[in-house]
Design an enzyme around this catalytic site. Sequence first.
Site, PDB file in Angstrom:
ATOM      1  N   SER A  92      42.418  32.217  22.793  1.00  0.00           N
ATOM      2  CA  SER A  92      41.332  31.988  22.544  1.00  0.00           C
ATOM      3  C   SER A  92      40.262  32.109  23.171  1.00  0.00           C
ATOM      4  O   SER A  92      38.960  31.760  22.251  1.00  0.00           O
ATOM      5  CB  SER A  92      41.867  30.310  22.182  1.00  0.00           C
ATOM      6  OG  SER A  92      42.074  29.909  23.597  1.00  0.00           O
ATOM      7  N   GLY A  94      39.593  30.385  25.941  1.00  0.00           N
ATOM      8  CA  GLY A  94      39.394  29.037  26.851  1.00  0.00           C
ATOM      9  C   GLY A  94      39.611  29.128  27.874  1.00  0.00           C
ATOM     10  O   GLY A  94      38.910  28.864  29.095  1.00  0.00           O
ATOM     11  N   PHE A  95      40.868  29.739  28.692  1.00  0.00           N
ATOM     12  CA  PHE A  95      41.153  29.453  29.844  1.00  0.00           C
ATOM     13  C   PHE A  95      41.112  30.481  30.603  1.00  0.00           C
ATOM     14  O   PHE A  95      40.663  29.859  31.721  1.00  0.00           O
ATOM     15  CB  PHE A  95      42.819  30.518  30.051  1.00  0.00           C
ATOM     16  CG  PHE A  95      43.551  30.133  30.969  1.00  0.00           C
ATOM     17  CD1 PHE A  95      43.848  29.240  32.051  1.00  0.00           C
ATOM     18  CD2 PHE A  95      43.458  31.174  31.860  1.00  0.00           C
ATOM     19  CE1 PHE A  95      44.972  29.684  33.229  1.00  0.00           C
ATOM     20  CE2 PHE A  95      44.362  32.148  33.400  1.00  0.00           C
ATOM     21  CZ  PHE A  95      44.489  30.442  33.855  1.00  0.00           C
ATOM     22  N   ASP A 145      42.337  25.851  23.050  1.00  0.00           N
ATOM     23  CA  ASP A 145      42.780  24.677  23.616  1.00  0.00           C
ATOM     24  C   ASP A 145      42.224  23.958  24.870  1.00  0.00           C
ATOM     25  O   ASP A 145      41.225  25.281  24.927  1.00  0.00           O
ATOM     26  CB  ASP A 145      44.111  24.874  24.119  1.00  0.00           C
ATOM     27  CG  ASP A 145      45.201  25.673  24.974  1.00  0.00           C
ATOM     28  OD1 ASP A 145      43.954  26.563  24.678  1.00  0.00           O
ATOM     29  OD2 ASP A 145      45.990  25.746  25.070  1.00  0.00           O
ATOM     30  N   ASP A 265      53.960  36.609  29.104  1.00  0.00           N
ATOM     31  CA  ASP A 265      52.258  37.112  29.132  1.00  0.00           C
ATOM     32  C   ASP A 265      51.863  37.524  30.941  1.00  0.00           C
ATOM     33  O   ASP A 265      52.334  35.508  31.225  1.00  0.00           O
ATOM     34  CB  ASP A 265      51.538  37.100  28.262  1.00  0.00           C
ATOM     35  CG  ASP A 265      50.537  36.542  28.510  1.00  0.00           C
ATOM     36  OD1 ASP A 265      50.661  35.391  28.515  1.00  0.00           O
ATOM     37  OD2 ASP A 265      49.186  37.029  29.502  1.00  0.00           O
ATOM     38  N   CYS A 303      65.648  53.181  37.690  1.00  0.00           N
ATOM     39  CA  CYS A 303      64.782  52.782  36.816  1.00  0.00           C
ATOM     40  C   CYS A 303      64.579  54.185  36.423  1.00  0.00           C
ATOM     41  O   CYS A 303      64.518  55.546  37.178  1.00  0.00           O
ATOM     42  CB  CYS A 303      63.780  52.362  37.703  1.00  0.00           C
ATOM     43  SG  CYS A 303      62.249  52.465  36.158  1.00  0.00           S
ATOM     44  N   CYS A 308      59.384  56.260  39.394  1.00  0.00           N
ATOM     45  CA  CYS A 308      61.037  56.564  40.045  1.00  0.00           C
ATOM     46  C   CYS A 308      61.605  57.320  40.235  1.00  0.00           C
ATOM     47  O   CYS A 308      62.762  57.914  40.439  1.00  0.00           O
ATOM     48  CB  CYS A 308      61.567  55.275  39.661  1.00  0.00           C
ATOM     49  SG  CYS A 308      61.191  53.646  40.111  1.00  0.00           S
ATOM     50  N   HIS A 334      55.714  51.338  37.279  1.00  0.00           N
ATOM     51  CA  HIS A 334      57.192  50.652  37.063  1.00  0.00           C
ATOM     52  C   HIS A 334      57.333  49.671  36.681  1.00  0.00           C
ATOM     53  O   HIS A 334      57.948  49.383  36.229  1.00  0.00           O
ATOM     54  CB  HIS A 334      56.765  51.498  38.953  1.00  0.00           C
ATOM     55  CG  HIS A 334      58.841  50.381  39.645  1.00  0.00           C
ATOM     56  ND1 HIS A 334      59.474  50.353  38.825  1.00  0.00           N
ATOM     57  CD2 HIS A 334      58.466  49.335  39.602  1.00  0.00           C
ATOM     58  CE1 HIS A 334      60.304  49.790  39.305  1.00  0.00           C
ATOM     59  NE2 HIS A 334      60.111  48.698  39.697  1.00  0.00           N
TER      60      HIS A 334
HETATM   61 ZN   LIG Z   1      60.101  52.849  37.880  1.00  0.00          ZN
END
Ligand SMILES: [Zn+2]
Length: 372
Positions: A92, A94-95, A145, A265, A303, A308, A334
């Site tokens: 939004s 706000g943060f 907010d 997130d 991975c 990798c 990565h």
């Molecule tokens: Zn990786």
Amino acid sequence: MMLHFHLQTTDGAARAGTLVTAHGDVPTPTFMAVGTAGTVKAMTADAVRATGAKIVLGNTYHLMLRPTAERVARLGGLHKFMDWPGPILTDSGGFQIMSLAKLRKLDEAGVTFQSHTDGSKHFLSPERSMEIQHLLDSTITMVLDECTKFPATHDEAAASMRLSTRWAKRSRAAFIPRDGYGQFGIVQGSVYEDLRRESAAALCDLDFEGYAIGGLAVGEGQAAMFDMLDITTPLLPAEKPRYLMGVGTPDDLLGSVARGVDMFDCVMPTRAGRTARAYTAAGVLNLRNARFIDDSSPLDPTCACLCCTRHTRAYLHHLFRCEEMLGPMLLTTHNLTYYQSLMIAARAAILAGNYNEFSTRTRVGWASGDAG
Ligand SMILES: [Zn+2]
């Protein structure tokens, strides 16, 4: 039909589901890469897609200042602007106003602030935040907010949460419903159970398409955060997605999924990637460490990412020593891949009914490594 959530199965409180949106489906639990100013830092949109990301986050505060929401709209919306046709969630604003802007003045109407880049003066109200997110063509719009400071007394947290509740009502009224789009309310209340209950009840009355849990991971510690999740997630409707804002470490994610969170997130994987820190199946590695100078092994042998499969720890160490921009690019690749893989594996474990065993095994792996 508005954006909606299909809950496939649960394992304890952990949930596997699918978020169905105008811009595509998102299997959950999911991690949203943070694309602050219309870019996931150091990554092309193709590179972000290659990590397995299905949804990204854009920051209203940054985009309203530069290039402005009106300009993004004229250029065809944020999806087109940043080459991300998939779902986008915008915060939004706000943060970031609270953490970045100068000379803030907050009252019932909204918040007046000065840009951290050029000092220009701006006003953000619930209505204007909804308008900006609409102009950006955000798939998921967040209500405006107030981010309750931490620590806050019960009185301070109550006043802040009730202002956010009034702003949530105004945000809901200003939101323009469209097929496959949605708006999330944000539960506040700091670390006080009665306030979390009051906030959740008021927001559920507004019947949002999803519910975020805000005001956590602000210094209260993981145990207090998990306590608040234990209290809050059962108050939210099972058939709506739940998003824990700004969280967190891989361990935070595992513990929060276990408590019924579907979406996350955080800047950690991208920010760490730019500062030579890698999240791996064997814990966190710092690639600046001199012990990697002759290390010809892959960063994380488990991975499958470009970093990798094609490069050595010695090469990554060299890139960071020389401050080459490829270092942050490869390590961000990565780290985001690691976060996506963790969520994909968590989902598979929930579907198989063995999420607890998966969590234990993953934590043993982190502890086994020679992290430095
Ligand atoms: Zn990786």
